[in-house]
Design an enzyme around this catalytic site. Structure first.
Site, PDB file in Angstrom:
ATOM      1  N   SER A  95       0.829  -1.197   0.000  1.00 33.62           N
ATOM      2  CA  SER A  95       0.000   0.000   0.000  1.00 33.62           C
ATOM      3  C   SER A  95       0.873   1.261   0.000  1.00 33.62           C
ATOM      4  O   SER A  95       1.655   1.476  -0.918  1.00 33.62           O
ATOM      5  CB  SER A  95      -0.965  -0.050   1.182  1.00 33.62           C
ATOM      6  OG  SER A  95      -2.012   0.864   1.032  1.00 33.62           O
ATOM      7  N   ASP A 224      -9.620  -5.401  -4.619  1.00 37.46           N
ATOM      8  CA  ASP A 224      -9.071  -4.413  -3.692  1.00 37.46           C
ATOM      9  C   ASP A 224     -10.006  -3.215  -3.642  1.00 37.46           C
ATOM     10  O   ASP A 224     -10.161  -2.487  -4.619  1.00 37.46           O
ATOM     11  CB  ASP A 224      -7.677  -3.980  -4.160  1.00 37.46           C
ATOM     12  CG  ASP A 224      -6.919  -3.159  -3.128  1.00 37.46           C
ATOM     13  OD1 ASP A 224      -7.566  -2.361  -2.416  1.00 37.46           O
ATOM     14  OD2 ASP A 224      -5.688  -3.296  -3.057  1.00 37.46           O
ATOM     15  N   HIS A 253      -7.447  -5.905  -0.331  1.00 39.29           N
ATOM     16  CA  HIS A 253      -6.280  -5.054  -0.104  1.00 39.29           C
ATOM     17  C   HIS A 253      -5.322  -5.691   0.903  1.00 39.29           C
ATOM     18  O   HIS A 253      -4.105  -5.663   0.716  1.00 39.29           O
ATOM     19  CB  HIS A 253      -6.751  -3.688   0.405  1.00 39.29           C
ATOM     20  CG  HIS A 253      -5.654  -2.676   0.495  1.00 39.29           C
ATOM     21  ND1 HIS A 253      -4.984  -2.189  -0.609  1.00 39.29           N
ATOM     22  CD2 HIS A 253      -5.099  -2.042   1.575  1.00 39.29           C
ATOM     23  CE1 HIS A 253      -4.084  -1.298  -0.225  1.00 39.29           C
ATOM     24  NE2 HIS A 253      -4.123  -1.200   1.091  1.00 39.29           N
TER      25      HIS A 253
END
Length: 273
Positions: A95, A224, A253
């Protein structure tokens, strides 16, 4: 506790474990190095040296209220790499950590990086603009800012549902996973987390992706809900000189946690290739 005092006085908490080829993991917003536990133990058992750290303002690092930018995060990572004298490192970022990784390997690695991995990562740029018309609207990030400022305790728990795909029909919801995310988030400083929203949503990493020539693996879940794949991995892979992409139908995610067996296997294959 192992800490490094950076040039600006910020203390960074880190864990340096094992012996062997070096892997360095970079966590996502608003978490800590603990988010990599499923990868740390796997790779330690495979004979790797594993380095993780809590980003400034996050986890057990100083709750510094200044300089929460991808540029600074990458610079901080460089100071830690040089302090530990790490070489031929594979850098793995999830991320926001993926943005930190690509900026680091482009600008700060100085020949110390061997490969990079971007998992569910923010590059090239998240926010919608004239140059990125299919990006995520600014209103979404303004809402995250509002919730972080005014409702952080509850918001951090609620966010775990889309983060791990726990809002999908038939999901195997694990409250312990949610509580661990919440625990990590609330260890960090609210100012760092608030300012970090701008960092992860508005930093344009297009030129970094274009410039990097070491092998880069892009891994992204097709479901995601936090960093949509169409605005991230599918664009990043087109910009990389030496990139490989793996996408995962139905993965969320937070797939390094919920799908760690699959992710670890594919990571190992890339690292050993």
């Amino acid at each position: 506790m192992s800490t490094l005092k950076l040039k600006d006085g910020t203390e960074i908490f880190y864990k340096d474990q094992g012996e062997g080829p070096v892997l360095m993991f970079h966590h996502g917003w608003p978490l800590s190095s603990d988010d990599w536990d499923a990868q740390v133990i796997f790779f330690l058992k495979k004979g790797y040296r594993v380095v993780t750290h809590d980003r400034r303002g996050h986890g057990r690092s100083s709750q510094n209220i200044y300089n929460h930018t991808i540029e600074q995060y990458a610079s901080d990572a460089a100071e830690l790499v040089e302090f530990l004298d790490l070489k031929d490192v594979v850098h793995i970022g999830h991320s926001t950590g993926g943005g930190e990784v690509i900026r680091y390997v482009n600008k700060y690695a100085n020949g110390r990086a061997k490969k990079a991995v971007l998992i569910s990562a923010i590059p090239p740029v998240m926010v919608q603009s004239d140059s990125n018309p299919d990006g995520v609207p600014m209103s979404v990030f303004d809402d995250i800012r509002d919730q972080t400022m005014n409702n952080r305790n509850q918001f951090y728990f609620d966010l775990t549902f889309p983060f791990y795909g726990y809002n999908r029909e038939g999901a195997d919801v694990k409250e312990g996973v949610q509580r661990n995310w919440w625990r990590q988030g609330l260890m960090g400083g609210i100012v760092a987390h608030y300012d970090g929203i701008k960092a992860f949503s508005e930093t344009d990493l297009t030129e970094d992706l274009k410039a990097v020539d070491i092998p880069v693996l892009v891994m992204h879940g097709e479901d995601d809900q936090i960093v949509p794949i169409a605005n991230a991995a599918l664009k990043s892979i087109k910009l990389l000189k030496n990139g490989k992409m793996i996408t995962y139908p139905g993965f969320p995610h937070g797939m390094p946690t919920t799908e760690h067996q699959t992710i670890n296997k594919d990571l190992l294959e890339f690292i050993q290739s």
